[in-house]
Design an enzyme around this catalytic site. Structure first.
Site, PDB file in Angstrom:
ATOM      1  N   LEU B 125       0.834  -1.204   0.000  1.00 34.16           N
ATOM      2  CA  LEU B 125       0.000   0.000   0.000  1.00 34.16           C
ATOM      3  C   LEU B 125       0.870   1.256   0.000  1.00 34.16           C
ATOM      4  CD1 LEU B 125      -2.775   1.390   0.320  1.00 34.16           C
ATOM      5  CD2 LEU B 125      -2.509   1.132   2.786  1.00 34.16           C
ATOM      6  N   THR B 126       1.733   1.382   1.032  1.00 29.12           N
ATOM      7  CA  THR B 126       2.541   2.592   1.182  1.00 29.12           C
ATOM      8  C   THR B 126       3.520   2.748   0.016  1.00 29.12           C
ATOM      9  OG1 THR B 126       2.366   2.422   3.565  1.00 29.12           O
ATOM     10  CG2 THR B 126       4.182   3.745   2.730  1.00 29.12           C
ATOM     11  N   GLU B 127       3.672   3.978  -0.443  1.00 30.47           N
ATOM     12  CA  GLU B 127       4.639   4.270  -1.506  1.00 30.47           C
ATOM     13  C   GLU B 127       5.636   5.310  -1.001  1.00 30.47           C
ATOM     14  OE1 GLU B 127       2.762   5.242  -5.206  1.00 30.47           O
ATOM     15  OE2 GLU B 127       1.593   3.379  -5.211  1.00 30.47           O
ATOM     16  N   ILE B 340      13.778   2.582  34.876  1.00 33.81           N
ATOM     17  CA  ILE B 340      13.887   1.751  36.088  1.00 33.81           C
ATOM     18  C   ILE B 340      15.157   0.889  36.030  1.00 33.81           C
ATOM     19  CG2 ILE B 340      12.821  -0.226  37.286  1.00 33.81           C
ATOM     20  CD1 ILE B 340      10.074   1.145  36.628  1.00 33.81           C
ATOM     21  N   HIS B 341      15.516   0.434  34.837  1.00 37.56           N
ATOM     22  CA  HIS B 341      16.731  -0.375  34.676  1.00 37.56           C
ATOM     23  C   HIS B 341      18.013   0.465  34.805  1.00 37.56           C
ATOM     24  CE1 HIS B 341      14.213  -3.666  33.184  1.00 37.56           C
ATOM     25  NE2 HIS B 341      15.270  -4.450  33.178  1.00 37.56           N
ATOM     26  N   GLU B 366       0.800   1.391   9.941  1.00 36.31           N
ATOM     27  CA  GLU B 366      -0.647   1.149   9.774  1.00 36.31           C
ATOM     28  C   GLU B 366      -1.481   2.322  10.285  1.00 36.31           C
ATOM     29  OE1 GLU B 366      -2.448  -2.672  10.042  1.00 36.31           O
ATOM     30  OE2 GLU B 366      -0.494  -3.621  10.232  1.00 36.31           O
ATOM     31  N   SER B 369      -0.166   7.801  14.730  1.00 37.31           N
ATOM     32  CA  SER B 369      -1.036   8.228  15.837  1.00 37.31           C
ATOM     33  C   SER B 369      -1.867   9.437  15.418  1.00 37.31           C
ATOM     34  CB  SER B 369      -0.183   8.568  17.066  1.00 37.31           C
ATOM     35  OG  SER B 369       0.368   7.394  17.598  1.00 37.31           O
ATOM     36  N   GLU B 370      -1.269  10.292  14.594  1.00 38.35           N
ATOM     37  CA  GLU B 370      -2.000  11.478  14.140  1.00 38.35           C
ATOM     38  C   GLU B 370      -3.189  11.073  13.267  1.00 38.35           C
ATOM     39  OE1 GLU B 370       1.274  11.022  14.068  1.00 38.35           O
ATOM     40  OE2 GLU B 370       1.978  12.528  15.487  1.00 38.35           O
TER      41      GLU B 370
END
Lengths: 260, 382
Positions: B125-127, B340-341, B366, B369-370
Site C-alpha cells: 500500500l505505502t509508496e 527503572i533499569h 498502519e 497516531s495522528e
C-alpha cells in the site's frame, strides 16, 4: 491397539501456596496437569501417530477437569472420561488404582500409560498398584516404548546403573519418566477442535462401584499434616583477593553451611 | 457484563505464551542483533497455527474468533516485537484481504499455503511519496486484453521479500472516478512474476528480525483473474484491511507494554539500592503502578474493539482508539522500564532496550497516531 492414559490435576506449585493449620489453603489455588502425566499423554499420542491406536484418557476427582481434558484432546487424545465424584477428594493411591481398575474393565484396553508419579504427592504408587489389581505386568520409569506386534511391546526403563530393555506382553501398565519425550504444545486448530469434542462424565456408581468398595472407607494411608518447604535462600557472592576469599569460603562451608 | 475469556481463549493465551518463551525468547536478542529474519521460526509459528487464525477451516485456517487472534499476537509481542510483526502482518495484511475479498478460486489457491505458514504474503500500500496520504499513490494498473500491466513501487512492506514469500497484494490506480478522484483496485502478484522485484530493507531501528521490503513493478503482467474482488474496490478494501490491522498493531502495543513492564517489575524487585529493593521507592513504584493501570486500560479498550468485531458490530472507532492508545501506552511503559533499569537498560544484554526501540513503529505503522486521531475525530462528529 487401545491405549488408556491417566491424568491427575495437581496444584500449580509455581504460584504461592499458603498453609494454615497443617493444610493447604484451597482458595486461589490454580491447577495444572501433572507433568509426568503430560509425558504419558504425549507417549500415547506418539504411539497413535506411528502405529495407529485409539487413545482414551481418564481423569479422576471432583471439580472441573474440562480445561485439562480439552488440552489433552488438543494434543491428540481421542476420548476423555472424567470420573467426577466428590468422594475421591481424600482418596489415596490404592483407591485411585481401584477406580482405574473399574475404568479399565469397561473398555478392554491393551496398554495403560501413566506418569511415574504425581507432582503433588510424589508417591509413585498408582500405576504399579493398578497393574497388581489387574494381575497384569508393569514396567516403571520408562523412557521409550516400541510396539513389537499386536500382543507385545518393547520398552526401555531407566535403572540406577543403566537402561534395561524389557519386552512385555500386553495388556500391561507402563509408567513413564519425564525423559521419554517433550510434550507437544497443542496447535491452535487442535484447541478449537477440542471444544467440539464430548467429555464422558461418570461417577463411582456409574462405574458400578462405591466409595466403600474401592477402599475409600479404609484408606491405607492418610495425609495428617502438610508442612510447606523452606524457601531457598539466595546465594552469596564474594569478590576480592582469591586467597582471602578461599579462606573465607572454606570457613563458611565448615561453620555456617556445615558441609565440610 | 462478562469480562471472562472463554476456556479456549485462556488456553490459547497459555499455550502461545509457552511457545513464545520456549522458541522465541532464547533467540530473539540474537536475531535482532543480526537483523535476521528466521524462516525456521516462522515455520514453527505456522506449525502451531499462528497463521490463518481467523480463517475458517475450509481454507485450512484455524477457525478462531478475532479476540483469540489478538491474544496470540499479544503473547508473542510480550516476548518479541519482530515475530509478532511477522504474525500480525501475515494474518491481517497478507491473509486478510484474500480471505475477505478474494474470489473462491483465489482463496482455494492461496489460503491453504499461507494458513499453514509454508508461505508469506505481503500487502503493498505505502509508496515512497504516499504514506498517510494513501490517496496520493502513483502505482498504476492498465488492462491489456486478458492481462493487467502494473507499474510503480511500494515501500515498508512486511513479509514481502523473504524466501518464503509467495506474493503480494498491490493497490494500484485503475482509472478515474466520476468525482475526478483516482479509482483504485488491488491485484495479486505472485513472487517470480517477470518485472516484479522485492528488495529487503535493512538498517532498521526496530522489528529488526522481521522481513521488510521495497517492491518494484516494471511492466508486471498478471492475468485478469488476479484482480482482488471487483475493479474499483481497492480503496474500500484497503480501509477495511487497515481497520482489522489496527487491532493487531494494538495487540503488539499491549503485549509489548506488558513485556516491558514484566521486565521492569522483576528488575525493580531484585535490584537493591540504599539497602532495599528499588521497587520500594515511591519514585519507582509509581512508575510501575501507572504502567499496570495503563496496560489494564489498553487491554480493555482493545478487547472491546475485538468483541465488537466478533459480534459483527461497528468497531472502527474503537479499533482506532485501541491502536492509538495501546501503542502510546507501550511508549510510556517502555520508557519507564528503561528508566527503572538505569544504566543496564541502555545495554543490549538487557532485553528491555529492544522493547524501547520496537515500540516506536507502533505510533507510525498502519496509520500514524495522528491519523488515528483524525479517524476518531471524524467518528465523534468533528
Amino acid at each position: 491397539m487401545k491405549i488408556l492414559t491417566t491424568v491427575k490435576k495437581v496444584v500449580d506449585v509455581e504460584l504461592n501456596i499458603h498453609v494454615e493449620s497443617g493444610a493447604i489453603v484451597e482458595d486461589g489455588l490454580q491447577y495444572v496437569i501433572n507433568a509426568w502425566d503430560e509425558n504419558a499423554v504425549e507417549a500415547a499420542v506418539v504411539l497413535k501417530e506411528n502405529n495407529g491406536a485409539e487413545t482414551t484418557l481418564v481423569s479422576l476427582g471432583g471439580g472441573d477437569m474440562t480445561d485439562i481434558i480439552r488440552k489433552c484432546y488438543a494434543m491428540g487424545i481421542d476420548n476423555g472420561i472424567h470420573v467426577d465424584d466428590p468422594a475421591l477428594e481424600k482418596a489415596d493411591s490404592s483407591v485411585y488404582a481401584k477406580v482405574l481398575q473399574k475404568v479399565y474393565e469397561t473398555g478392554e484396553y491393551d496398554l495403560i500409560i501413566t506418569g511415574k508419579q504425581a507432582q503433588d504427592t510424589d508417591s509413585g504408587q498408582t500405576g504399579i498398584m493398578l497393574a497388581e489389581y489387574l494381575s497384569i505386568p508393569c514396567v516403571s520409569n520408562v523412557i521409550e516404548i516400541q510396539v513389537v506386534d499386536d500382543g507385545n511391546i518393547k520398552v526401555s526403563r531407566l535403572g540406577d546403573a543403566g537402561t534395561e530393555i524389557v519386552e512385555v506382553a500386553l495388556p500391561a501398565v507402563v509408567t513413564v519418566s519425564d525423559s521419554i519425550n517433550e510434550p507437544r504444545l497443542p496447535a491452535m486448530r487442535g484447541i478449537m477442535m477440542a471444544k467440539k469434542k464430548k467429555i464422558e462424565t461418570t461417577d463411582l456408581a456409574g462405574l458400578g462401584t462405591s466409595y466403600d468398595e474401592v477402599g475409600g472407607n479404609a484408606l491405607k494411608s492418610e495425609v495428617v499434616e502438610f508442612m510447606k518447604s523452606e524457601t531457598r535462600q539466595a546465594g552469596q557472592k564474594f569478590e576480592g583477593d582469591a586467597a582471602e576469599l578461599a579462606v573465607k569460603v572454606v570457613d563458611l562451608l565448615a561453620n555456617e553451611a556445615k558441609v565440610l | 457484563m462478562d469480562f471472562d475469556l472463554t476456556k479456549e481463549q485462556e488456553m490459547i493465551r497459555k499455550e502461545v505464551r509457552k511457545f513464545a518463551l520456549k522458541e522465541i525468547d532464547p533467540i530473539a536478542g540474537e536475531l535482532d542483533e543480526k537483523e535476521a529474519f528466521s524462516e525456521e521460526l516462522t515455520q514453527k509459528m505456522g506449525e502451531i497455527g499462528l497463521f490463518g487464525m481467523f480463517v475458517s477451516e475450509e481454507y485450512d485456517g484455524q477457525g478462531m474468533d478475532y479476540i483469540s487472534y489478538i491474544i496470540a499476537v499479544e503473547e508473542i509481542a510480550r516476548i518479541d516485537g519482530s515475530q509478532a510483526a511477522t504474525i500480525a502482518a501475515g494474518n491481517s495484511l497478507g491473509i486478510g484481504p484474500i480471505y475477505y475479498f478474494g474470489t473462491e478460486e483465489q482463496k482455494q489457491k492461496y489460503l491453504p499455503g499461507l494458513c499453514s505458514g509454508e508461505g508469506l504474503w505481503g500487502f503493498g500500500l505505502t509508496e515512497p511519496t504516499a504514506g498517510s496520504d494513501a490517496g496520493g499513490s502513483k502505482t498504476t494498473a492498465v488492462q491489456d486484453g486478458d492481462e493487467w500491466v502494473i507499474n510503480g513501487s511500494k515501500i515498508f512492506i512486511t513479509n514481502a521479500a523473504s524466501d518464503m514469500t509467495m506474493g503480494v497484494t498491490v493497490q494500484a490506480i485503475t482509472g478515474t472516478r466520476d468525482n475526478g478522484k483516482p479509482e483504485y483496485s488491488c491485484f495479486l502478484v505472485e513472487s517470480g512474476t517477470p518485472g516484479f522485484k522485492a528488495v529487503p530493507m535493512h538498517n532498521k531501528l526496530m522489528w529488526r528480525a522481521s522481513n521488510t521490503a521495497e517492491l518494484y513493478f516494471d511492466d508486471v503482467r498478471v492475468p485478469k483473474e488476479n484482480i482482488l474482488g471487483n475493479k474499483g474496490d481497492g480503496f474500500h478494501q484497503m480501509l477495511k484491511t487497515l481497520d482489522g490491522g489496527r487491532l493487531s498493531i494494538g495487540a503488539m502495543g499491549l503485549g509489548g507494554a506488558q513485556g516491558a513492564y514484566d521486565l521492569a517489575l522483576k528488575y525493580a524487585r531484585e535490584r537493591e539500592q540504599f539497602g532495599q529493593p528499588i521497587s520500594k521507592f515511591q519514585a519507582v513504584a509509581f512508575k510501575l503502578a501507572d504502567s499496570a493501570m495503563e496496560i489494564e486500560c489498553a487491554r480493555n479498550v482493545l478487547y472491546k474493539a475485538c468483541w465488537l468485531k466478533d459480534q459483527k458490530r461497528p468497531f472502527e472507532k474503537e479499533a482506532a482508539m485501541g491502536k492509538l492508545y495501546a501503542s502510546e501506552v507501550m511508549s510510556r511503559v517502555a520508557d519507564h522500564a528503561v528508566q527503572i533499569h538505569g544504566g543496564y537498560g541502555l545495554m543490549k544484554e538487557y532485553k528491555v532496550e529492544r522493547f524501547y526501540r520496537d515500540q516506536k513503529l507502533l505510533e507510525i505503522g498502519e496509520g500514524t497516531s495522528e491519523v488515528q486521531r483524525i479517524v476518531i475525530s471524524r467518528y465523534i462528529g468533528c
